[in-house]
Structures are given as C-alpha cells and as structure tokens.
Design an enzyme around this catalytic site. Structure first.
Site, PDB file in Angstrom:
ATOM      1  N   CYS A 226       0.837  -1.190   0.000  1.00  0.00           N
ATOM      2  CA  CYS A 226       0.000   0.000   0.000  1.00  0.00           C
ATOM      3  C   CYS A 226       0.877   1.245   0.000  1.00  0.00           C
TER       4      CYS A 226
ATOM      5  N   ASP B 275       2.967   6.827   3.371  1.00  0.00           N
ATOM      6  CA  ASP B 275       4.353   6.530   3.038  1.00  0.00           C
ATOM      7  C   ASP B 275       4.986   5.460   3.917  1.00  0.00           C
TER       8      ASP B 275
ATOM      9  N   TRP C 161       0.129   5.589  10.422  1.00  0.00           N
ATOM     10  CA  TRP C 161       1.343   4.766  10.440  1.00  0.00           C
ATOM     11  C   TRP C 161       1.154   3.532  11.324  1.00  0.00           C
TER      12      TRP C 161
ATOM     13  N   ARG D 286       0.998  18.481  23.826  1.00  0.00           N
ATOM     14  CA  ARG D 286      -0.411  18.112  23.891  1.00  0.00           C
ATOM     15  C   ARG D 286      -0.500  16.749  24.561  1.00  0.00           C
TER      16      ARG D 286
ATOM     17  N   PHE E 205       1.251  25.069  15.656  1.00  0.00           N
ATOM     18  CA  PHE E 205       2.052  24.077  14.964  1.00  0.00           C
ATOM     19  C   PHE E 205       1.178  23.432  13.901  1.00  0.00           C
TER      20      PHE E 205
ATOM     21  N   ASP F 100      -2.338  25.254   5.086  1.00  0.00           N
ATOM     22  CA  ASP F 100      -1.464  25.723   6.172  1.00  0.00           C
ATOM     23  C   ASP F 100      -0.170  26.351   5.663  1.00  0.00           C
TER      24      ASP F 100
HETATM   25  N1  LIG Z   1       3.288  23.468   5.104  1.00  0.00           N
HETATM   26  C1  LIG Z   1       3.553  22.199   5.378  1.00  0.00           C
HETATM   27  N2  LIG Z   1       4.306  21.486   4.532  1.00  0.00           N
HETATM   28  C2  LIG Z   1       4.544  20.177   4.774  1.00  0.00           C
HETATM   29  C3  LIG Z   1       4.056  19.533   5.921  1.00  0.00           C
HETATM   30  C4  LIG Z   1       3.269  20.322   6.824  1.00  0.00           C
HETATM   31  O1  LIG Z   1       2.799  19.853   7.863  1.00  0.00           O
HETATM   32  N3  LIG Z   1       3.029  21.629   6.508  1.00  0.00           N
HETATM   33  N4  LIG Z   1       4.318  18.207   6.120  1.00  0.00           N
HETATM   34  C5  LIG Z   1       5.486  17.631   5.454  1.00  0.00           C
HETATM   35  C6  LIG Z   1       5.444  16.161   5.457  1.00  0.00           C
HETATM   36  S1  LIG Z   1       5.565  15.404   6.970  1.00  0.00           S
HETATM   37  C7  LIG Z   1       5.359  15.406   4.331  1.00  0.00           C
HETATM   38  S2  LIG Z   1       5.446  13.715   4.452  1.00  0.00           S
HETATM   39  C8  LIG Z   1       5.211  16.029   3.009  1.00  0.00           C
HETATM   40  C9  LIG Z   1       4.192  15.293   2.158  1.00  0.00           C
HETATM   41  O2  LIG Z   1       4.086  15.869   0.922  1.00  0.00           O
HETATM   42  P1  LIG Z   1       3.681  14.951  -0.311  1.00  0.00           P
HETATM   43  O3  LIG Z   1       4.533  13.760  -0.301  1.00  0.00           O
HETATM   44  O4  LIG Z   1       3.680  15.800  -1.492  1.00  0.00           O
HETATM   45  O5  LIG Z   1       2.228  14.400   0.066  1.00  0.00           O
HETATM   46  P2  LIG Z   1       0.761  14.682  -0.443  1.00  0.00           P
HETATM   47  O6  LIG Z   1       0.304  15.973   0.040  1.00  0.00           O
HETATM   48  O7  LIG Z   1      -0.009  13.497  -0.055  1.00  0.00           O
HETATM   49  O8  LIG Z   1       0.848  14.780  -2.026  1.00  0.00           O
HETATM   50  C10 LIG Z   1       1.047  13.644  -2.800  1.00  0.00           C
HETATM   51  C11 LIG Z   1       0.344  13.806  -4.121  1.00  0.00           C
HETATM   52  O9  LIG Z   1       0.696  12.696  -4.939  1.00  0.00           O
HETATM   53  C12 LIG Z   1      -0.443  12.151  -5.563  1.00  0.00           C
HETATM   54  N5  LIG Z   1      -0.153  10.711  -5.709  1.00  0.00           N
HETATM   55  C13 LIG Z   1      -0.388   9.727  -4.835  1.00  0.00           C
HETATM   56  N6  LIG Z   1       0.057   8.551  -5.306  1.00  0.00           N
HETATM   57  C14 LIG Z   1       0.602   8.798  -6.506  1.00  0.00           C
HETATM   58  C15 LIG Z   1       1.228   7.967  -7.486  1.00  0.00           C
HETATM   59  O10 LIG Z   1       1.381   6.780  -7.319  1.00  0.00           O
HETATM   60  N7  LIG Z   1       1.646   8.590  -8.609  1.00  0.00           N
HETATM   61  C16 LIG Z   1       1.494   9.921  -8.811  1.00  0.00           C
HETATM   62  N8  LIG Z   1       1.952  10.452  -9.923  1.00  0.00           N
HETATM   63  N9  LIG Z   1       0.897  10.720  -7.899  1.00  0.00           N
HETATM   64  C17 LIG Z   1       0.473  10.155  -6.763  1.00  0.00           C
HETATM   65  C18 LIG Z   1      -1.594  12.460  -4.650  1.00  0.00           C
HETATM   66  O11 LIG Z   1      -2.797  12.575  -5.400  1.00  0.00           O
HETATM   67  C19 LIG Z   1      -1.165  13.782  -3.998  1.00  0.00           C
HETATM   68  O12 LIG Z   1      -1.693  14.875  -4.641  1.00  0.00           O
HETATM   69  O13 LIG Z   1       4.787  17.371   3.167  1.00  0.00           O
HETATM   70  C20 LIG Z   1       5.642  18.109   4.014  1.00  0.00           C
HETATM   71  N10 LIG Z   1       5.268  19.495   3.859  1.00  0.00           N
HETATM   72  N1  LIG Z   2      -3.731   8.873   8.819  1.00  0.00           N
HETATM   73  C1  LIG Z   2      -2.576   9.493   8.575  1.00  0.00           C
HETATM   74  N2  LIG Z   2      -1.437   8.983   9.055  1.00  0.00           N
HETATM   75  C2  LIG Z   2      -0.270   9.599   8.794  1.00  0.00           C
HETATM   76  C3  LIG Z   2      -0.191  10.739   7.966  1.00  0.00           C
HETATM   77  C4  LIG Z   2      -1.424  11.276   7.495  1.00  0.00           C
HETATM   78  O1  LIG Z   2      -1.454  12.309   6.813  1.00  0.00           O
HETATM   79  N3  LIG Z   2      -2.584  10.625   7.818  1.00  0.00           N
HETATM   80  N4  LIG Z   2       1.010  11.294   7.662  1.00  0.00           N
HETATM   81  C5  LIG Z   2       2.192  10.482   7.872  1.00  0.00           C
HETATM   82  C6  LIG Z   2       3.373  11.327   7.846  1.00  0.00           C
HETATM   83  S1  LIG Z   2       4.049  11.746   6.346  1.00  0.00           S
HETATM   84  C7  LIG Z   2       3.973  11.746   8.952  1.00  0.00           C
HETATM   85  S2  LIG Z   2       5.370  12.711   8.851  1.00  0.00           S
HETATM   86  C8  LIG Z   2       3.491  11.330  10.269  1.00  0.00           C
HETATM   87  C9  LIG Z   2       3.436  12.435  11.244  1.00  0.00           C
HETATM   88  O2  LIG Z   2       2.818  11.926  12.370  1.00  0.00           O
HETATM   89  P1  LIG Z   2       3.323  12.265  13.802  1.00  0.00           P
HETATM   90  O3  LIG Z   2       4.778  12.054  13.880  1.00  0.00           O
HETATM   91  O4  LIG Z   2       2.509  11.515  14.745  1.00  0.00           O
HETATM   92  O5  LIG Z   2       3.081  13.832  13.821  1.00  0.00           O
HETATM   93  P2  LIG Z   2       1.758  14.689  14.033  1.00  0.00           P
HETATM   94  O6  LIG Z   2       0.540  13.837  13.998  1.00  0.00           O
HETATM   95  O7  LIG Z   2       1.822  15.822  13.108  1.00  0.00           O
HETATM   96  O8  LIG Z   2       1.981  15.280  15.484  1.00  0.00           O
HETATM   97  C10 LIG Z   2       2.321  14.420  16.532  1.00  0.00           C
HETATM   98  C11 LIG Z   2       2.375  15.145  17.825  1.00  0.00           C
HETATM   99  O9  LIG Z   2       3.386  16.151  17.820  1.00  0.00           O
HETATM  100  C12 LIG Z   2       3.009  17.093  18.800  1.00  0.00           C
HETATM  101  N5  LIG Z   2       3.833  18.292  18.659  1.00  0.00           N
HETATM  102  C13 LIG Z   2       3.557  19.435  18.004  1.00  0.00           C
HETATM  103  N6  LIG Z   2       4.602  20.285  18.087  1.00  0.00           N
HETATM  104  C14 LIG Z   2       5.574  19.657  18.800  1.00  0.00           C
HETATM  105  C15 LIG Z   2       6.889  20.011  19.224  1.00  0.00           C
HETATM  106  O10 LIG Z   2       7.421  21.075  18.927  1.00  0.00           O
HETATM  107  N7  LIG Z   2       7.594  19.080  19.933  1.00  0.00           N
HETATM  108  C16 LIG Z   2       7.059  17.881  20.284  1.00  0.00           C
HETATM  109  N8  LIG Z   2       7.819  17.045  20.989  1.00  0.00           N
HETATM  110  N9  LIG Z   2       5.806  17.541  19.917  1.00  0.00           N
HETATM  111  C17 LIG Z   2       5.081  18.393  19.173  1.00  0.00           C
HETATM  112  C18 LIG Z   2       1.521  17.265  18.561  1.00  0.00           C
HETATM  113  O11 LIG Z   2       0.882  17.735  19.710  1.00  0.00           O
HETATM  114  C19 LIG Z   2       1.088  15.861  18.166  1.00  0.00           C
HETATM  115  O12 LIG Z   2       0.483  15.167  19.222  1.00  0.00           O
HETATM  116  O13 LIG Z   2       2.197  10.761  10.178  1.00  0.00           O
HETATM  117  C20 LIG Z   2       2.097   9.769   9.208  1.00  0.00           C
HETATM  118  N10 LIG Z   2       0.854   9.090   9.361  1.00  0.00           N
HETATM  119  S1  SF4 Z   3      -0.947   2.732   7.292  1.00  0.00           S
HETATM  120 FE1  SF4 Z   3      -0.444   3.651   5.265  1.00  0.00          FE
HETATM  121  S2  SF4 Z   3       0.461   1.953   4.089  1.00  0.00           S
HETATM  122 FE2  SF4 Z   3      -0.616   1.046   5.826  1.00  0.00          FE
HETATM  123  S3  SF4 Z   3      -2.672   0.562   5.022  1.00  0.00           S
HETATM  124 FE3  SF4 Z   3      -2.773   2.606   5.958  1.00  0.00          FE
HETATM  125  S4  SF4 Z   3      -2.411   3.998   4.238  1.00  0.00           S
HETATM  126 FE4  SF4 Z   3      -1.716   1.987   3.583  1.00  0.00          FE
HETATM  127 MO   LIG Z   4       5.776  13.107   6.682  1.00  0.00          MO
END
Ligand SMILES: Nc1nc2c(c(=O)[nH]1)N[C@H]1C(S)=C(S)[C@@H](COP(=O)(O)OP(=O)(O)OC[C@H]3O[C@@H](n4cnc5c(=O)[nH]c(N)nc54)[C@H](O)[C@@H]3O)O[C@H]1N2
Ligand SMILES: Nc1nc2c(c(=O)[nH]1)N[C@H]1C(S)=C(S)[C@@H](COP(=O)(O)OP(=O)(O)OC[C@H]3O[C@@H](n4cnc5c(=O)[nH]c(N)nc54)[C@H](O)[C@@H]3O)O[C@H]1N2
Ligand code: SF4
Ligand SMILES: [Mo]
Length: 721
Positions: free
Chosen positions: A8, A12, A174, A197, A593, A689
């Site tokens: 899946c 990620d 995750w 939090r 945040f 955001d």
């Molecule tokens: N301002 C701000 N910026 C952030 C963050 C934030 O909290 N605030 N979070 C950061 C974090 S933790 C992460 S992980 C990144 C995530 O940033 P991205 O990795 O860019 O994640 P998404 O926003 O899910 O955008 C992924 C896009 O890819 C498309 N997509 C999905 N699967 C496929 C595929 O198989 N092929 C193609 N071609 N497209 C596909 C989806 O439709 C979606 O539009 O952003 C970071 N940037």
């Molecule tokens: N369903 C679902 N699952 C996901 C994602 C999703 O978009 N949807 N995104 C995936 C991705 S790419 C990522 S990166 C992860 C992120 O997932 P997590 O690592 O769990 O991050 P968040 O859920 O953004 O925030 C987690 C905690 O960080 C706390 N926090 C905020 N600011 C701070 C700080 O300065 N210090 C500390 N110590 N804590 C702080 C918040 O209160 C919150 O409880 O989740 C992944 N899992």
């Molecule tokens: S945690 Fe991520 S990889 Fe696993 S089933 Fe959910 S969306 Fe798919």
């Molecule tokens: Mo992420």
C-alpha cells in the site's frame, strides 16, 4: 476472485497487504496473513480502491489551453505531450542551462521512481531536485549520516524503552509503527512521550513531558546534561568511538536542567527522571520523528538524538538502533541515481547549498570516501534525503531569478504548492515558469497551475519493489493487481520518456518496468516474477550488530562525530546548540504548529473519498478552553488563524488535550469539490497551512534551511459572518 500481494502506498509507511481482484479490477484491500504484517492496515488502505476508481481521477494527459490556471484543458496523447514537453525543456536548458530545471517529488517517489528521476537529472546536468523528504525523514537520514554514517532503525522487538519526541502513531496513522510500539509495551517496554499536547501516546505513556512546542533540542541537551553529570553513559564507547567528547561535554554543561526546565516549561525533576529512565532502562530507542525534522533547531535536535543513542551504548546493539547498510543483493537506488555523473561545476550551482548546505552535495561531499569505505558505495541516499537542493532557495530562484533563473518545474506525486513553507512565494514561483509539468492522479491545486498534467498510475496498478527506503536491508515485492485505467502511466514510464526526449536512451536501457526490476534483482538470480512468487519479504544476510568494530563509522574521522568535522568545515557550529525562540510578540501572542495528522487522509490527499470525508468534513483548529475563552472563540465557530505570512480559515474545536496558548493547524486542506483555477485553487487559499508557515531566516534551520512548523507566532481573528 484472484488475490495479489501488494504494498500500500496510500501513505508513506508501505504496508504489505492483499488486493482482491474481480474482472480485472481491485475490489477490496485486506490485511496480509503473513504474521509479520497481519495487523497492518488502516482505513486509507481499505478505501484506496474507491479513491482510485473515483470520477475525479485524471485518466488522460491534459494540456493547458487558456492562461496558466484558467482551468481550460485539452486532452492530448502521451506522445504529443512528451514531444512538446521535450522540445520546451531542451529550449530552456539551451537558454538558461540545465540548472534552470527543477523537480519536486514526495515520499511517494521514494517508493515509486527508484532513483530514476535523479538519474535523468544528473545526466542532464541539473542539481535542483527537491522533495517533501526535506521536511520528513530524508533530512533526518542526512543529518544522521553526518554524525555516524548511516540512519538507524529501532529494534522494536527487543527494546526496553521507547522515546517519542512528539511522534504519535495511531491505529490509523502509520499503523505498523503504532503496532510495534503497542507490542513492545505489552512485553513490558517503557514509553516516554514528549508532547505539548496530551496525545494518544501520551495517554499510554509511563512518562509524559509536556514541553513547549519547538524546544525538543533544548530538552535533549537537558537529558544529556543529566546523563553525563551522573555518569550514566557508556564511558568505554565514548572513549573509543566518539570524536570530540570533551568539547561536547563542555557544551552540554551550558545546559543545566534548571535552564532547560525554563526553556521547555517542563518540571526539572521530571526531566531528570526521563533522562535516567532512558539511560538506565535500556536498550532504549528514539524512533525517528518528523517533529524534529520541522523545527528551526532541527539539525541540533537530530544530532542530539544521535548523541543520546551513541553515548548510552544503544547504537547497533540488540534492542537498540541498528545500522543495516545496503542490501548487497539488490542494486540500490543510490547507485541508480548516478550522482557521479553530475559535474562539479553543476553541483556547485545547487540552490541553497551556499547558506544551508547540510543535505546538499556540498554538505555531503566529505562523506563520499567514508561511505565507500564502510558501505561499499560512494553515495548513500537514504530516504532520498541527501544531495537535495534547499526548497525555499529553489522557489526564490523560480520566482525572482535569484541567483539565477529556474524556468521549468516538474512535479511528481507531490502537491508542491501546499507542501513547503510560504505558499505565496511558491505560487509566485509556479506562475513565473515557462513550463510546469505535473504527474498526478487528481486535479490538485498544484496541478491546476500546470502546462501539462500527466495521469499517474496507482500502487495497485504496477509491479513494484520496495527497498525499505534504503533504510533497512530488506526488500518486499508488490505484484501488479490490475491494469492502470485510461492513459494512466507510471513514474518509471514518465522518466523513460523524458530520458528519450533528452537523448539519454543509452543510459536508460530498460524498455519496461519489469526489465528494470530484473536488473535490480540480478544478484539474487531471480526475475521479478520469481522473486515475487518466492518472497513476502527478503532480508539481506549481513552481519547484524556492531559492524563498526570492523570498519569504523562512515564519517571523516571514522568515529561518531559529536563534534562534527563536516559542520566545522562548512563554517557552522560543530557542536549542537539551542537557538532561543524569538520573544513573544504583541501582534502574534499565540503559537501554532502544523500537524496531528488526520487519520482519514494522507497529507493533502484523499478528501474526495466520501466514506472518509464524512468522518472529517472540515479543517479543524484545536485550542484549549482557556485560550478559547480569552479570545472569545466558541466551539465550531469559523475563525481565521493568522501569522505574519498569511491566514487560514478553520473551524474551532475546543479540546482538553491542548495546552494554553498553543493552536493546532491541520496540514494540507483543500476541497476537491470547490471551484478550480487561479485565485480559488479549490479552497487552497482558504485552508492550506503553507500560507501561515514563514520561510525567512529566523524560521529556517540554519544548517539545513528547512522551515520551522512547530511554534509559529500567530493570532486568532474573528471572521465576518
Ligand atoms: N506546510 C507544510 N508542509 C509540509 C508539511 C506540513 O505539515 N506543513 N508536512 C510535510 C510532510 S511530513 C510530508 S510527508 C510532506 C508530504 O508531501 P507529499 O509527499 O507531497 O504528500 P501529499 O500531500 O499526499 O501529495 C502527494 C500527491 O501525490 C499524488 N499521488 C499519490 N500517489 C501517486 C502515485 O502513485 N503517482 C502519482 N503520480 N501521484 C500520486 C496524490 O494525489 C497527492 O496529490 O509534506 C511536508 N510538507
Ligand atoms: N492517517 C494518517 N497517518 C499519517 C499521515 C497522514 O497524513 N494521515 N502522515 C504520515 C506522515 S508523512 C507523517 S510525517 C506522520 C506524522 O505523524 P506524527 O509524527 O505523529 O506527527 P503529528 O501527527 O503531526 O503530530 C504528533 C504530535 O506532535 C506534537 N507536537 C507538536 N509540536 C511539537 C513540538 O514542537 N515538539 C514535540 N515534541 N511535539 C510536538 C503534537 O501535539 C502531536 O500530538 O504521520 C504519518 N501518518
Ligand atoms: S498505514 Fe499507510 S500503508 Fe498502511 S494501510 Fe494505511 S495507508 Fe496503507
Ligand atoms: Mo511526513
């Protein structure tokens, strides 16, 4: 009904799951029966087939016909699109040099383009590749390499203590990491959570340290102060395997617990107790956390995590954090990328490398030789987080030709407009391009600004090899479960066609993705098909623990660099430090945040899936009852949250898990059903955001140049009815 074993990619973390296929279409996704993966599935995986079959899916290449962002499109063939894209890209390269071509990808691409994008860019001569991994794991991997030459993976199966710096995996966020933590707790492992939090994991923790947002690096300095002052560290390891221990100890002495208590707002005794638990109840692990990827003290915080692991003797031991190296039986992405092909002159043009070099070519140059010595390759691009350009610098060049023009922007599987800081600048940058190409499944706000949108396939629709991001020495196959619909094609195919347009066929010799997988697997003696039939997961047979005793660490000194020779040579403070927050500000007295990921969606995606959207229809800000009262905010009231760079509209949710004066802003909201095109962008201008995240130097980590997303000064404004 047929079943296919797939991976899946709806988030990620890459769960191995099973796709059920009827009449050539995936009808259902269920969890794997392999005990290693059995519990790993969430609602996003389950609803993925609905999302992919949704009428919003882009099924044909679209060419912009009106003004940029006018929403007027013409359907064209891949052949027509690629011929025009090729001609225009060649023209831009001719006029401005290959560095005028930037590419932005995401975590998706770490799993789906196998390094082929970097390969084509390196051969063409552009160093300007950026990615969401600069804010998430990739940068941590790069900073870990700087300190001890690889990025460790926690041994959840044997650890006695898990420390979560913010990181908050849940049942539907995750899921595999959530399961690992819960299993370890069931075995008796302790859990320490640091989070402003009272998060879900804080509720389940042995110790919860409610620190002030953005102060994680200071907290680590305090822990190390306790550990070193009380002699709880591994003295033998410190003496034999670290570089700069005495200087490091001196730096740590500058942060006595009382000072750290003041900075973080956490009781001094609680800080001591947590540090002692980590150091004496081991082996302990600090799983990678995105929270410290997104702070202005990010480099120091990550390096302090490294120091804690090393000094407490938890590096590369059972129950600690393992340095696994390359899987010797598969060609790694790091080699596919051909970084050696990029000339020194082109490397030197990598945007942002002068001011913020940590993960750029410049910052990683000193690791080349040690990496070859220890790990057998010159380049180790773990989670693709090394050798990147710096995003804010790339957007600056795109918008203002400063220091030189960038005129072509390719975006693959990434909603670039909304996925970095300062959306206003990114918008300007994209509008200022001669050529914008987006490879996507849906009409995202970024795609709405493209010249060409090329329809991407989905994870059920292609054969795939998952190499654990180069992080662990394991490989998992993912079978193709169905044909892609319409004209959807893979990133492999996209890069193959770009390579042809740039005259690079010879260095891109694979006609199909299967051929390419076969090439990567050659050392196993198996074809992809045979490999997929035989393995759910394939582990490399490398030595498991303390490999450094034979080879040293892959750093310039061969030791764990507590004092970083690399940072010193680059002109930065070689020792970790804490940069104080700017003082509270009368205009913006609150802090926000971005984060608390939505369990229903992944990042900016998935809002089009009705079953998920029903569960969370609107973007919500969280705040405490006291803060709400002070600002006169009612439950469910729509308000604006404003920072110095912009504002977002959010629905207020008053919650007792929030501390005072801190606001949660959700990441990545837009509404696919809202009007498209410039000025509207399907609600991105209302909710995204990235508008409130600043990218000026005060809010960038010094060494990496990544933005601070945890503790941005803000205020709440009333909205007119
Ligand atoms: N301002 C701000 N910026 C952030 C963050 C934030 O909290 N605030 N979070 C950061 C974090 S933790 C992460 S992980 C990144 C995530 O940033 P991205 O990795 O860019 O994640 P998404 O926003 O899910 O955008 C992924 C896009 O890819 C498309 N997509 C999905 N699967 C496929 C595929 O198989 N092929 C193609 N071609 N497209 C596909 C989806 O439709 C979606 O539009 O952003 C970071 N940037
Ligand atoms: N369903 C679902 N699952 C996901 C994602 C999703 O978009 N949807 N995104 C995936 C991705 S790419 C990522 S990166 C992860 C992120 O997932 P997590 O690592 O769990 O991050 P968040 O859920 O953004 O925030 C987690 C905690 O960080 C706390 N926090 C905020 N600011 C701070 C700080 O300065 N210090 C500390 N110590 N804590 C702080 C918040 O209160 C919150 O409880 O989740 C992944 N899992
Ligand atoms: S945690 Fe991520 S990889 Fe696993 S089933 Fe959910 S969306 Fe798919
Ligand atoms: Mo992420």
């Amino acid at each position: 009904m047929e079943e296919k074993r797939v991976i899946c990619a709806s988030c990620d973390i890459a769960c191995s799951v099973v796709a059920q296929v009827e009449e050539g279409r995936v009808v259902k996704v269920r969890s794997s029966r392999n005990p290693l993966f059995r519990d790993n599935i969430c609602m996003k995986g389950i609803y993925a087939p609905k999302g992919f079959a949704h009428p919003n899916r882009i099924l044909e290449p679209l060419k912009r016909v009106g003004e940029r962002g006018s929403g007027e499109w013409q359907i064209v063939s891949w052949e027509t699109a690629m011929a025009d894209i090729g001609e225009r890209l060649r023209g831009i390269i001719e006029r401005h040099g290959p560095e005028a071509w930037a590419v932005s990808t995401s975590q998706w691409n770490t799993s789906t383009d196998y390094g082929l994008g970097r390969r084509v860019m390196n051969l063409a001569g552009s160093p300007n590749w950026i990615s969401g991994v600069s804010l998430c794991a990739g940068n941590t991997a790069a900073v870990n390499r700087m300190t001890y030459g690889w990025f460790p993976w926690p041994d959840y199966t044997q650890t006695n203590c898990i420390v979560l710096f913010g990181h908050n995996p849940r049942r539907h966020s995750w899921t595999p990491i959530y399961n690992n933590i819960r299993r370890a707790q069931k075995r008796g492992a302790k859990l320490i959570v640091l989070d402003p939090r009272r998060s879900e994991n804080a509720e389940l923790a042995d110790l919860w340290l409610p620190l002030k947002a953005g102060t994680d690096a200071a907290m680590c300095l305090g822990w190390l102060n306790v550990i070193l002052e009380e002699g709880l560290h591994d003295e033998d390891f410190a003496a034999r395997w670290t570089h700069g221990f005495e200087a490091f100890r001196e730096r740590i002495r500058e942060y006595p617990v009382e000072r750290v208590a003041k900075i973080t707002g956490v009781d001094a005794e609680l800080i001591r107790k947590a540090a002692r638990t980590y150091a004496t109840n081991g082996p302990s692990v600090i799983p990678w956390t995105p929270i410290t990827d997104q702070q202005r003290n990010s480099t120091s915080a990550i390096r302090l995590h490294c120091a804690l692991r090393a000094l407490c003797g938890y590096l590369d031991v059972p129950g600690g954090e393992t340095l696994q190296g390359f899987n010797p039986n598969i060609v790694p992405e790091s080699a596919i990328e051909l970084h050696g092909a990029l000339s020194g002159a082109q490397r030197a043009k990598q945007l942002g490398a002068d001011h913020h070099p940590a993960f750029t070519y410049r910052g990683t140059a000193a690791l080349k030789e040690p990496t070859r010595r220890v790990w057998g390759h010159e380049y180790a691009n773990l989670i693709t987080g090394s050798y990147m350009a710096v995003p804010p610098a790339v957007f600056q060049a795109m918008a203002h030709a400063d220091p030189y023009p960038v005129k072509a922007f390719f975006v693959l599987g990434n909603n670039a407009l909304m996925s970095y800081a300062n959306m206003h600048l990114i918008h300007k940058a994209i509008m200022n391009q001669e050529l914008v190409v987006v490879h996507e499944q849906f009409m995202t706000p970024t795609a709405q600004l493209a010249d060409y949108i090329l329809p991407g396939d989905a994870w059920t629709e292609r054969p795939w090899l998952h190499d654990a991001w180069g992080w662990m020495a394991q490989v998992r196959p993912s079978e193709q479960a169905m044909q892609p619909p319409g004209e959807c094609r893979s990133t492999f195919e996209f890069w193959r066609l770009v390579a042809i347009q740039l005259g690079l066929q010879e260095q891109f010799p694979w006609a199909s993705i299967e051929e390419f997988h076969n090439y990567r697997l050659k050392a196993t003696g198996l074809t992809f098909e045979e490999f997929a039939a035989r393995y759910d997961v394939y582990f490399a047979g490398t030595e498991k623990f303390k490999k450094y005793e034979k080879t040293g660490f892959a750093t310039p000194t061969g030791k764990v660099e507590l004092h970083s020779t690399i940072l010193e040579d680059l002109g930065f403070n070689p020792l970790p430090y804490y940069r104080e927050e700017p003082p509270p500000n009368a205009e913006f007295p609150l802090a926000l945040f971005t984060g608390v990921r939505e369990q229903e969606y992944f990042q900016t995606g998935h809002r089009h899936i009705p079953e998920l959207r029903r569960r969370k229809p609107e973007p919500e800000m969280y705040l405490s009852a006291a803060t709400a009262q002070r600002w006169g905010v009612e439950q469910d009231e729509w308000v604006a949250v404003r920072s110095k760079t912009g504002s977002v509209k959010l629905r207020a949710n008053i919650r007792d898990d929030m501390p005072e004066n801190l606001i949660r802003v959700p990441h990545g909201w837009w509404k696919p059903e809202m009007p498209q095109g410039v000025g509207k962008l399907s609600g991105a201008w209302d909710y995204a955001d990235a508008q409130v995240c600043p990218d000026d130097e005060d809010f960038l980590d010094r060494e990496q140049g990544i933005p601070h997303l945890k503790g941005i000064p803000c205020r709440i404004d009333k909205l007119a009815a």
